[in-house]
Design a protein around this motif. Sequence first.
Motif, PDB file in Angstrom:
ATOM      1  N   PRO A  25      -2.443  -5.246  -4.773  1.00  0.00           N
ATOM      2  CA  PRO A  25      -2.631  -6.161  -3.642  1.00  0.00           C
ATOM      3  C   PRO A  25      -2.402  -7.628  -4.005  1.00  0.00           C
ATOM      4  O   PRO A  25      -2.083  -8.444  -3.143  1.00  0.00           O
ATOM      5  CB  PRO A  25      -4.070  -5.931  -3.200  1.00  0.00           C
ATOM      6  CG  PRO A  25      -4.721  -5.170  -4.279  1.00  0.00           C
ATOM      7  CD  PRO A  25      -3.669  -4.538  -5.123  1.00  0.00           C
TER       8      PRO A  25
ATOM      9  N   ARG B 209      -5.044  -0.549   1.584  1.00  0.00           N
ATOM     10  CA  ARG B 209      -4.902   0.547   0.619  1.00  0.00           C
ATOM     11  C   ARG B 209      -5.884   1.672   0.879  1.00  0.00           C
ATOM     12  O   ARG B 209      -5.778   2.743   0.332  1.00  0.00           O
ATOM     13  CB  ARG B 209      -5.110   0.015  -0.802  1.00  0.00           C
ATOM     14  CG  ARG B 209      -4.070  -1.012  -1.212  1.00  0.00           C
ATOM     15  CD  ARG B 209      -4.390  -1.599  -2.569  1.00  0.00           C
ATOM     16  NE  ARG B 209      -4.251  -0.630  -3.634  1.00  0.00           N
ATOM     17  CZ  ARG B 209      -3.103  -0.309  -4.226  1.00  0.00           C
ATOM     18  NH1 ARG B 209      -1.989  -0.878  -3.835  1.00  0.00           N
ATOM     19  NH2 ARG B 209      -3.070   0.563  -5.203  1.00  0.00           N
TER      20      ARG B 209
ATOM     21  N   GLU C 297      -6.129  -5.264   0.109  1.00  0.00           N
ATOM     22  CA  GLU C 297      -7.019  -4.247  -0.465  1.00  0.00           C
ATOM     23  C   GLU C 297      -7.490  -3.281   0.614  1.00  0.00           C
ATOM     24  O   GLU C 297      -7.545  -2.070   0.405  1.00  0.00           O
ATOM     25  CB  GLU C 297      -8.203  -4.910  -1.171  1.00  0.00           C
ATOM     26  CG  GLU C 297      -7.804  -5.603  -2.448  1.00  0.00           C
ATOM     27  CD  GLU C 297      -8.898  -6.482  -3.044  1.00  0.00           C
ATOM     28  OE1 GLU C 297      -9.884  -6.795  -2.332  1.00  0.00           O
ATOM     29  OE2 GLU C 297      -8.737  -6.876  -4.214  1.00  0.00           O
TER      30      GLU C 297
ATOM     31  N   ASP D 230       2.353   1.771  -3.416  1.00  0.00           N
ATOM     32  CA  ASP D 230       1.368   1.735  -4.497  1.00  0.00           C
ATOM     33  C   ASP D 230       1.542   0.511  -5.406  1.00  0.00           C
ATOM     34  O   ASP D 230       1.519   0.613  -6.621  1.00  0.00           O
ATOM     35  CB  ASP D 230       1.435   3.031  -5.323  1.00  0.00           C
ATOM     36  CG  ASP D 230       0.163   3.242  -6.121  1.00  0.00           C
ATOM     37  OD1 ASP D 230      -0.915   2.797  -5.659  1.00  0.00           O
ATOM     38  OD2 ASP D 230       0.250   3.825  -7.211  1.00  0.00           O
TER      39      ASP D 230
ATOM     40  N   ALA E 202       0.840  -1.202   0.000  1.00  0.00           N
ATOM     41  CA  ALA E 202       0.000   0.000   0.000  1.00  0.00           C
ATOM     42  C   ALA E 202       0.874   1.250   0.000  1.00  0.00           C
ATOM     43  O   ALA E 202       0.604   2.206  -0.734  1.00  0.00           O
ATOM     44  CB  ALA E 202      -0.932  -0.011   1.206  1.00  0.00           C
TER      45      ALA E 202
END
Length: 96
Positions: free
Chosen positions: A49, A95, A92, A46, A43
Amino acid sequence: MSNDDVTDELTRIRASIDNIDAALVHLLAERFKHTQRVGRLKATHDMPPSDPAREARQIERLRGLAIEADLDPTFAEKFLTFVIDEVIRHHEAARQ
């Protein structure tokens, strides 16, 4: 074998199963601590996932280990896929 002997044997076997189940829970908790760290790194940098190539390698590796351990490799794959899906869900969430 008498009914008492069978009952005693069942008790011993079930106690072993209970111990193994406890060990599995602790191992999964430890695994998820590490995958959560991976999720935070992904995360922060960037990164996606999911890593399908790594996941495929892990599934193949686990299938091989299952065969060596005399465990159904299809079951092992289903188990790892379930774990991977949960890891991706955590990644996920990291993030957001």
